[in-house]
Design a protein around this motif. Structure first.
Motif, PDB file in Angstrom:
ATOM      1  N   VAL A  14     -13.771 -26.811   2.545  1.00  0.00           N
ATOM      2  CA  VAL A  14     -12.906 -26.009   3.313  1.00  0.00           C
ATOM      3  C   VAL A  14     -12.126 -26.876   4.278  1.00  0.00           C
ATOM      4  O   VAL A  14     -12.887 -28.073   5.021  1.00  0.00           O
ATOM      5  CB  VAL A  14     -13.474 -24.847   4.191  1.00  0.00           C
ATOM      6  N   SER A  15     -10.960 -26.958   4.477  1.00  0.00           N
ATOM      7  CA  SER A  15     -10.165 -28.091   5.565  1.00  0.00           C
ATOM      8  C   SER A  15      -9.438 -26.534   6.163  1.00  0.00           C
ATOM      9  O   SER A  15      -8.855 -25.509   5.717  1.00  0.00           O
ATOM     10  CB  SER A  15      -9.237 -28.799   4.797  1.00  0.00           C
ATOM     11  N   SER A  16      -9.305 -26.991   7.631  1.00  0.00           N
ATOM     12  CA  SER A  16      -8.616 -26.254   8.506  1.00  0.00           C
ATOM     13  C   SER A  16      -7.734 -26.493   9.518  1.00  0.00           C
ATOM     14  O   SER A  16      -7.752 -28.030   9.676  1.00  0.00           O
ATOM     15  CB  SER A  16      -9.743 -25.393   9.386  1.00  0.00           C
ATOM     16  N   SER A  17      -6.822 -26.011  10.083  1.00  0.00           N
ATOM     17  CA  SER A  17      -5.784 -26.664  10.814  1.00  0.00           C
ATOM     18  C   SER A  17      -6.465 -26.996  12.457  1.00  0.00           C
ATOM     19  O   SER A  17      -6.002 -27.525  13.041  1.00  0.00           O
ATOM     20  CB  SER A  17      -4.599 -25.671  11.122  1.00  0.00           C
ATOM     21  N   LYS A  18      -7.703 -26.235  12.602  1.00  0.00           N
ATOM     22  CA  LYS A  18      -8.466 -26.238  13.697  1.00  0.00           C
ATOM     23  C   LYS A  18      -9.866 -26.920  13.307  1.00  0.00           C
ATOM     24  O   LYS A  18     -10.440 -26.730  12.373  1.00  0.00           O
ATOM     25  CB  LYS A  18      -8.439 -24.951  14.720  1.00  0.00           C
ATOM     26  N   PRO A  19     -10.423 -27.467  14.271  1.00  0.00           N
ATOM     27  CA  PRO A  19     -12.144 -27.915  14.194  1.00  0.00           C
ATOM     28  C   PRO A  19     -12.946 -26.709  13.539  1.00  0.00           C
ATOM     29  O   PRO A  19     -12.550 -25.651  14.075  1.00  0.00           O
ATOM     30  CB  PRO A  19     -12.263 -28.439  15.704  1.00  0.00           C
ATOM     31  N   ILE A  20     -13.568 -27.054  12.665  1.00  0.00           N
ATOM     32  CA  ILE A  20     -14.696 -26.413  12.046  1.00  0.00           C
ATOM     33  C   ILE A  20     -16.003 -26.454  12.753  1.00  0.00           C
ATOM     34  O   ILE A  20     -16.659 -27.633  13.007  1.00  0.00           O
ATOM     35  CB  ILE A  20     -14.822 -26.489  10.610  1.00  0.00           C
ATOM     36  N   ASN A  21     -16.396 -25.174  13.357  1.00  0.00           N
ATOM     37  CA  ASN A  21     -17.818 -25.143  13.921  1.00  0.00           C
ATOM     38  C   ASN A  21     -18.881 -25.236  12.798  1.00  0.00           C
ATOM     39  O   ASN A  21     -19.206 -24.367  11.970  1.00  0.00           O
ATOM     40  CB  ASN A  21     -17.986 -23.965  14.704  1.00  0.00           C
ATOM     41  N   ARG A  22     -19.749 -26.357  12.825  1.00  0.00           N
ATOM     42  CA  ARG A  22     -20.606 -26.331  11.841  1.00  0.00           C
ATOM     43  C   ARG A  22     -21.839 -25.207  11.854  1.00  0.00           C
ATOM     44  O   ARG A  22     -22.128 -24.797  10.669  1.00  0.00           O
ATOM     45  CB  ARG A  22     -21.428 -27.791  12.063  1.00  0.00           C
ATOM     46  N   ASN A  23     -21.966 -24.843  12.944  1.00  0.00           N
ATOM     47  CA  ASN A  23     -22.970 -23.851  13.210  1.00  0.00           C
ATOM     48  C   ASN A  23     -22.675 -22.316  12.477  1.00  0.00           C
ATOM     49  O   ASN A  23     -23.401 -21.531  12.119  1.00  0.00           O
ATOM     50  CB  ASN A  23     -23.229 -23.582  14.714  1.00  0.00           C
ATOM     51  N   ASP A  24     -21.366 -22.046  12.383  1.00  0.00           N
ATOM     52  CA  ASP A  24     -20.895 -20.919  11.527  1.00  0.00           C
ATOM     53  C   ASP A  24     -21.285 -20.932  10.340  1.00  0.00           C
ATOM     54  O   ASP A  24     -21.513 -20.207   9.656  1.00  0.00           O
ATOM     55  CB  ASP A  24     -19.132 -21.020  11.525  1.00  0.00           C
ATOM     56  N   PHE A  25     -21.557 -22.327   9.722  1.00  0.00           N
ATOM     57  CA  PHE A  25     -21.960 -22.514   7.964  1.00  0.00           C
ATOM     58  C   PHE A  25     -23.398 -22.426   7.955  1.00  0.00           C
ATOM     59  O   PHE A  25     -23.960 -22.580   7.022  1.00  0.00           O
ATOM     60  CB  PHE A  25     -21.189 -23.418   7.700  1.00  0.00           C
ATOM     61  N   ILE A  27     -26.098 -20.523   7.422  1.00  0.00           N
ATOM     62  CA  ILE A  27     -26.334 -19.192   6.894  1.00  0.00           C
ATOM     63  C   ILE A  27     -27.253 -19.315   5.768  1.00  0.00           C
ATOM     64  O   ILE A  27     -27.365 -20.360   5.088  1.00  0.00           O
ATOM     65  CB  ILE A  27     -24.914 -18.318   6.610  1.00  0.00           C
ATOM     66  N   PRO A  28     -27.938 -18.339   5.142  1.00  0.00           N
ATOM     67  CA  PRO A  28     -28.973 -18.450   4.163  1.00  0.00           C
ATOM     68  C   PRO A  28     -28.268 -18.857   2.892  1.00  0.00           C
ATOM     69  O   PRO A  28     -27.152 -18.559   2.875  1.00  0.00           O
ATOM     70  CB  PRO A  28     -29.638 -17.119   4.190  1.00  0.00           C
ATOM     71  N   ASN A  29     -28.852 -19.847   2.177  1.00  0.00           N
ATOM     72  CA  ASN A  29     -28.442 -20.285   0.736  1.00  0.00           C
ATOM     73  C   ASN A  29     -27.335 -21.040   1.004  1.00  0.00           C
ATOM     74  O   ASN A  29     -26.710 -21.272  -0.086  1.00  0.00           O
ATOM     75  CB  ASN A  29     -28.326 -18.875   0.027  1.00  0.00           C
ATOM     76  N   VAL A  30     -27.125 -21.710   2.253  1.00  0.00           N
ATOM     77  CA  VAL A  30     -25.983 -22.747   2.241  1.00  0.00           C
ATOM     78  C   VAL A  30     -26.349 -24.061   2.894  1.00  0.00           C
ATOM     79  O   VAL A  30     -26.967 -23.955   3.977  1.00  0.00           O
ATOM     80  CB  VAL A  30     -24.728 -21.890   3.114  1.00  0.00           C
ATOM     81  N   GLU A  31     -26.108 -25.085   2.048  1.00  0.00           N
ATOM     82  CA  GLU A  31     -26.390 -26.267   2.582  1.00  0.00           C
ATOM     83  C   GLU A  31     -25.306 -27.269   2.973  1.00  0.00           C
ATOM     84  O   GLU A  31     -24.335 -27.403   1.981  1.00  0.00           O
ATOM     85  CB  GLU A  31     -27.196 -27.059   1.647  1.00  0.00           C
ATOM     86  N   ILE A  32     -25.114 -27.520   4.174  1.00  0.00           N
ATOM     87  CA  ILE A  32     -24.082 -28.315   4.658  1.00  0.00           C
ATOM     88  C   ILE A  32     -24.139 -29.774   4.151  1.00  0.00           C
ATOM     89  O   ILE A  32     -24.973 -30.492   4.484  1.00  0.00           O
ATOM     90  CB  ILE A  32     -23.704 -28.463   6.190  1.00  0.00           C
ATOM     91  N   THR A  33     -23.254 -30.354   2.972  1.00  0.00           N
ATOM     92  CA  THR A  33     -23.313 -31.885   2.524  1.00  0.00           C
ATOM     93  C   THR A  33     -22.511 -32.734   3.457  1.00  0.00           C
ATOM     94  O   THR A  33     -22.939 -33.908   3.477  1.00  0.00           O
ATOM     95  CB  THR A  33     -23.075 -31.771   1.268  1.00  0.00           C
ATOM     96  N   HIS A  34     -21.387 -32.267   3.891  1.00  0.00           N
ATOM     97  CA  HIS A  34     -20.541 -33.186   4.808  1.00  0.00           C
ATOM     98  C   HIS A  34     -19.824 -32.265   5.873  1.00  0.00           C
ATOM     99  O   HIS A  34     -19.453 -31.199   5.456  1.00  0.00           O
ATOM    100  CB  HIS A  34     -19.376 -33.936   3.620  1.00  0.00           C
ATOM    101  N   HIS A  35     -19.640 -33.075   6.799  1.00  0.00           N
ATOM    102  CA  HIS A  35     -18.626 -32.373   7.868  1.00  0.00           C
ATOM    103  C   HIS A  35     -17.944 -33.227   8.704  1.00  0.00           C
ATOM    104  O   HIS A  35     -18.397 -34.188   9.169  1.00  0.00           O
ATOM    105  CB  HIS A  35     -19.546 -31.186   8.994  1.00  0.00           C
ATOM    106  N   ARG A  36     -16.583 -32.879   8.879  1.00  0.00           N
ATOM    107  CA  ARG A  36     -15.828 -33.811   9.797  1.00  0.00           C
ATOM    108  C   ARG A  36     -15.059 -32.792  10.609  1.00  0.00           C
ATOM    109  O   ARG A  36     -15.168 -31.409  10.101  1.00  0.00           O
ATOM    110  CB  ARG A  36     -14.788 -34.744   9.084  1.00  0.00           C
ATOM    111  N   ALA A  37     -14.220 -33.065  11.771  1.00  0.00           N
ATOM    112  CA  ALA A  37     -13.695 -32.183  12.402  1.00  0.00           C
ATOM    113  C   ALA A  37     -13.194 -30.848  11.731  1.00  0.00           C
ATOM    114  O   ALA A  37     -13.436 -29.664  12.216  1.00  0.00           O
ATOM    115  CB  ALA A  37     -12.746 -32.754  13.368  1.00  0.00           C
ATOM    116  N   ASN A  49     -20.332 -14.637  -1.505  1.00  0.00           N
ATOM    117  CA  ASN A  49     -19.535 -13.783  -0.470  1.00  0.00           C
ATOM    118  C   ASN A  49     -19.879 -14.180   1.268  1.00  0.00           C
ATOM    119  O   ASN A  49     -18.957 -13.945   1.809  1.00  0.00           O
ATOM    120  CB  ASN A  49     -19.845 -12.383  -0.961  1.00  0.00           C
ATOM    121  N   GLN A  50     -20.866 -14.552   1.399  1.00  0.00           N
ATOM    122  CA  GLN A  50     -21.471 -14.903   2.694  1.00  0.00           C
ATOM    123  C   GLN A  50     -20.578 -15.928   3.308  1.00  0.00           C
ATOM    124  O   GLN A  50     -19.875 -15.624   4.473  1.00  0.00           O
ATOM    125  CB  GLN A  50     -22.801 -14.961   2.944  1.00  0.00           C
ATOM    126  N   ILE A  51     -20.300 -16.988   2.480  1.00  0.00           N
ATOM    127  CA  ILE A  51     -19.594 -18.074   3.135  1.00  0.00           C
ATOM    128  C   ILE A  51     -18.114 -17.690   2.897  1.00  0.00           C
ATOM    129  O   ILE A  51     -17.272 -18.126   3.922  1.00  0.00           O
ATOM    130  CB  ILE A  51     -19.722 -19.493   2.245  1.00  0.00           C
TER     131      ILE A  51
END
Length: 79
Positions: A14-25, A27-37, A49-51
């Motif tokens: 997902v890319s957003s026009s504003k910074p993405i808060n890592r903590n929002d993601f 959630i159960p069954n979700v593994e963050i593999t990369h994160h930039r602003a 559906n949760q994500i």
């Protein structure tokens, strides 16, 4: 082999026009593999559906949803 076929793994970017808060993601069954602003990539096990509910909070500029490749599935299977 049946167990491998039942593994439902998606790669969601997902890319957003504003910074993405890592903590929002965090959630159960979700593994963050990369994160930039303004971009995050996650590995989602099972239902996506949760994500999607988290993603809808953002002003999305780009969204990619793909099935995990065979290598990723095998790595998950043999963990």
């Amino acid at each position: 082999m049946q167990s491998i076929r039942k593994m439902n793994i998606h790669i969601v970017s997902v890319s957003s026009s504003k910074p993405i808060n890592r903590n929002d993601f965090s959630i159960p069954n979700v593994e963050i593999t990369h994160h930039r602003a303004k971009r995050i990539t996650c590995k989602v096990h099972g239902d996506i559906n949760q994500i999607l509910k988290v993603i809808e909070k953002y002003d999305v500029t780009d969204l990619e949803v793909n099935h995990a490749n065979l290598e990723d599935i095998f790595l998950e299977f043999y963990r």
